[in-house]
Design an enzyme around this catalytic site. Structure first.
Site, PDB file in Angstrom:
ATOM      1  CB  ILE A   1      31.470 -61.032   4.684  1.00 21.25           C
ATOM      2  CG1 ILE A   1      32.101 -59.999   3.669  1.00 21.25           C
ATOM      3  CG2 ILE A   1      30.379 -60.668   5.140  1.00 21.25           C
ATOM      4  CD1 ILE A   1      31.366 -60.427   2.434  1.00 21.25           C
ATOM      5  N   GLY A   2      35.025 -59.906   5.602  1.00 18.80           N
ATOM      6  CA  GLY A   2      36.394 -60.408   5.368  1.00 18.80           C
ATOM      7  C   GLY A   2      36.735 -60.832   3.976  1.00 18.80           C
ATOM      8  CB  VAL A   3      36.047 -60.960   0.682  1.00 24.41           C
ATOM      9  CG1 VAL A   3      35.489 -62.058   1.068  1.00 24.41           C
ATOM     10  CG2 VAL A   3      34.580 -60.154   0.690  1.00 24.41           C
TER      11      VAL A   3
ATOM     12  CG  HIS B   1      35.378 -31.589   6.819  1.00 25.64           C
ATOM     13  ND1 HIS B   1      34.296 -31.915   6.191  1.00 25.64           N
ATOM     14  CD2 HIS B   1      35.062 -29.944   6.477  1.00 25.64           C
ATOM     15  CE1 HIS B   1      33.684 -31.079   5.505  1.00 25.64           C
ATOM     16  NE2 HIS B   1      34.127 -29.774   5.720  1.00 25.64           N
TER      17      HIS B   1
ATOM     18  CG  ASN C   1      27.281 -23.137   2.490  1.00 24.92           C
ATOM     19  OD1 ASN C   1      27.880 -22.254   1.740  1.00 24.92           O
ATOM     20  ND2 ASN C   1      26.208 -22.619   3.093  1.00 24.92           N
ATOM     21  CB  SER C   2      31.533 -28.090   5.734  1.00 28.19           C
ATOM     22  OG  SER C   2      32.101 -27.974   4.547  1.00 28.19           O
TER      23      SER C   2
ATOM     24  CG  ASP D   1      33.641 -35.080   6.495  1.00 31.80           C
ATOM     25  OD1 ASP D   1      34.020 -34.852   7.477  1.00 31.80           O
ATOM     26  OD2 ASP D   1      33.178 -34.495   5.524  1.00 31.80           O
TER      27      ASP D   1
END
Length: 509
Positions: free
Chosen positions: A292-294, A133, A236-237, A163
Site C-alpha cells: 500500500i506504500g506507507v 540459510h 536442526n535448521s 528464510d
C-alpha cells in the site's frame, strides 16, 4: 555473534528502499543492541530442539506418542550442503557457521566447507522445505531420506526474507508428506516435539512446550515466532515443529543465546506464515506481496501522551508514497491506523503481515484516527514492484567452484629401491610404488597420504612402477569415474596392514 541488521518498521516502497519489504515471516536476525541481555544474546540460525518433558494432551496421546512420532518422521529429511567460502558473504558465512557439520570434511579443498541442516517433505513427488540459510550459497545439496537414501537436491525457489527454501529431489517412489497444522490455534503451554539432524548425527526427535506466541525477537518489523523451551543444537535448521496430533505448526529457525549453545529460547516460524510463503513460491516463483506504500510505526506510550491519547493504540503513518494505494485512499502522515480489513491488529507487525497477505486488487476498509476523529476509508493494495522486491528477497545465484585436479593427483611417485624394501615393510613378492612427495593442497594430502607411503594396488590391480599407477588413474578418468581406489601401506601405521583410499580424479556433477 550474528551481526545485527537495521530492521526499521517500513512498508514496501517507503522512501528508504534499503528497508525490509513486508513479508509474513522474516528470517531470524536479532537486534543485539540496547539492553544488556540483548547485547549478550546472539540469534543463531539453527532449529528448535526440545528436551523438556514428555509431551501429552491426555493419556491416549501418551500411549500413542511412539507410533505418532514414527509416522511423522517418515516426512523428515537430513540435508547436507557444500559451499565455496570464497563466494560466501560474511553475513551468510556467520549464518552458515551455526549449522556446520560436527564432522568436518577434511578431504575437501580448504575453501570448500560442508554444512548440515534439516527439512521436511511437503509434496510426495519430492518437494522439500528447509530454511534458506541452510542452502544459501550452496553449490551442492544432498538430501537423505529416513530410509538412508541420498538424493541430489536443487533449490527450486526461495525467499531470503522469510528464510525459506524449496528443494526439489527426484525419488523413485512417492514420499510421505507432512500434514499442516493451524499455527493461529497454538496456545502457550501446549506440548510439542521437534525433529531434525542435530550435529549431523542423524534423524532425532525431542519434546518441549510452547513458551510464547507472536514473539518479537527484534529481527524485523514482521516477527511472529512461536517460542519454545527448546534445547537447540546445530543442524536442526529447517526441521518441523509438530503438535501432538503430528501436524506441523512451525519451521524451526532460530535461537537466542549468550553462547553457541541453548539457553532455552528457541523460535519457529509459524506454519500459517510458512504455508503462505511456500504456496506463493510454488505458484509465482516469488512471494508476490501486496503493497500500500506507507511507512508505519507502533504508537508508543510516549507518543500517545504527546498526542493526548489515554493509551497507546494503533500504528502511526510516518510517510506516504506518491501515487501509492495509500495516497489514492487519502492516507496522510500522522494518521493512526486502528483497523485493517475489519480486523484490529494487536501491533504494527500484525498489521504489516495482514497487508502483505491481502489479495492484490481487493478493496478493503481501513479505519484511522486523524486529529482525534475516527474515519473509515477504502484501500486497494497493489503488487509490490517485483524488481525492487527481488533486490531484497530473491535467492542469490551460486556457481559451482572450479576445482582443478592435476593429472598425477599431486603425487610424486618413484620405484621402491631394492635396498629399502625391508625397511619400508615390504615382504617377498610384494610389489609397490613409493610415494616420494604429495602436493600440500591435493586431495591425497587431505586424505592423509604422505611421503614414504606405498601404493600396492590401483583399482585392485597390483602396481610396481609409477607408470602403472598413472595408467590406473587415467583408466578411472576414461571410465568417467570421479574417484580412483588405491590400496596404500602407510609409512606410519596406527593399526597393522594397508588400507583402501579413494582419491578424487574428477569433479562431481
Amino acid at each position: 555473534m550474528v551481526p545485527p541488521r537495521d530492521r526499521r518498521a517500513t512498508l514496501p516502497g517507503s522512501p528508504d528502499m534499503s528497508s525490509t519489504p513486508a513479508v509474513p515471516a522474516i528470517r531470524a536476525w536479532p537486534r543485539v543492541t540496547g539492553q544488556r541481555m540483548r547485547r549478550l544474546a546472539a540469534v543463531l540460525l539453527v532449529a528448535v530442539w526440545t528436551t523438556a518433558g514428555m509431551p501429552a494432551h491426555a493419556d491416549t496421546a501418551l500411549q500413542n506418542t511412539p507410533e505418532l512420532i514414527r509416522n511423522v518422521l517418515e516426512a523428515v529429511v537430513n540435508i547436507t550442503v557444500r559451499k565455496d567460502m570464497k563466494r560466501v558473504s560474511p553475513a551468510a558465512e556467520m549464518a552458515a557457521a551455526t549449522v556446520s557439520s560436527s564432522k568436518p570434511d577434511h578431504t575437501a579443498p580448504p575453501d570448500i566447507k560442508t554444512f548440515i541442516g534439516s527439512g521436511f517433505v511437503v509434496d510426495p513427488d519430492g518437494l522439500v522445505v528447509t530454511n534458506y540459510h541452510v542452502v544459501e550459497d550452496a553449490f551442492e545439496i544432498k538430501v537423505m531420506l529416513p530410509d538412508g537414501t541420498v538424493l541430489t537436491g536443487t533449490m527450486e525457489s526461495a525467499s531470503r526474507l522469510a528464510d525459506l527454501a524449496l528443494v526439489r529431489i527426484h525419488p523413485d517412489h512417492k514420499l510421505v508428506p507432512v500434514h499442516w497444522g493451524d499455527s493461529n490455534k497454538v496456545a502457550i503451554g501446549e506440548q510439542v516435539f521437534a525433529a531434525g539432524n542435530p550435529f549431523g548425527i542423524g534423524l532425532s526427535v525431542s519434546a518441549g512446550i510452547v513458551s510464547a506466541v507472536n514473539r518479537d525477537i527484534q529481527s524485523t518489523p514482521y516477527d511472529d515466532f512461536i517460542q519454545t523451551d527448546a534445547t537447540i543444537n546445530h543442524g536442526n535448521s529447517g526441521g518441523p515443529l509438530f503438535d501432538m496430533e503430528g501436524k506441523v505448526i512451525g519451521v524451526n529457525s532460530a535461537i537466542i543465546s549468550p553462547t553457541t549453545g541453548s539457553a532455552g529460547l528457541g523460535f519457529a516460524l509459524p506454519s500459517n506464515s510458512a504455508r503462505f510463503v511456500i504456496e506463493r513460491l510454488e505458484k509465482y516463483g516469488w512471494i508476490r506481496p501486496a503493497w500500500i506504500g506507507v511507512k508505519l510505526q507502533q504508537v508508543t506510550e510516549d507518543m500517545a501522551q504527546a498526542m493526548g491519547m489515554s493509551q497507546p493504540q494503533g500504528a502511526i503513518v510516518a510517510w506516504v508514497l506518491p501515487d501509492s494505494p495509500a495516497h489514492k485512499a487519502g492516507l496522510e502522515v500522522g494518521d493512526i491506523v486502528l483497523q485493517y480489513n475489519n480486523q484490529t491488529p494487536q501491533d504494527e507487525r500484525a498489521l504489516l503481515r495482514d497487508i502483505v497477505a491481502t489479495p492484490v486488487g481487493t478493496t478493503v476498509p481501513l479505519v484511522l484516527r486523524r486529529d482525534g476523529v475516527q474515519h473509515t476509508v477504502s484501500i486497494t493494495p497493489e503488487v509490490f514492484p517485483r524488481d525492487q522486491w527481488a533486490k531484497q528477497d530473491a535467492p542469490l545465484a551460486t556457481e559451482r567452484p572450479k576445482i582443478v585436479i592435476p593429472p598425477d593427483l599431486g603425487l610424486n611417485l618413484a620405484p621402491v629401491p631394492k635396498a629399502e624394501k625391508m625397511s619400508l615393510g615390504m615382504t617377498d613378492g610384494l610389489t609397490a610404488v613409493l610415494v616420494a612427495g604429495v602436493a600440500p593442497d591435493s586431495d591425497a594430502a587431505r586424505r592423509g597420504m604422505t611421503d614414504g607411503d606405498l601404493i600396492l594396488r590401483v583399482q585392485n590391480k597390483s602396481v610396481a612402477t609409477p607408470a602403472q599407477v598413472q595408467a590406473g588413474i587415467d583408466a578411472a578418468r576414461a571410465a568417467k569415474r570421479n574417484y580412483v581406489l588405491m590400496l596404500v601401506l602407510p609409512k606410519v601405521r596406527p593399526t597393522p596392514g594397508p588400507k583402501w583410499m579413494a582419491l578424487q580424479v574428477g569433479v562431481d556433477g
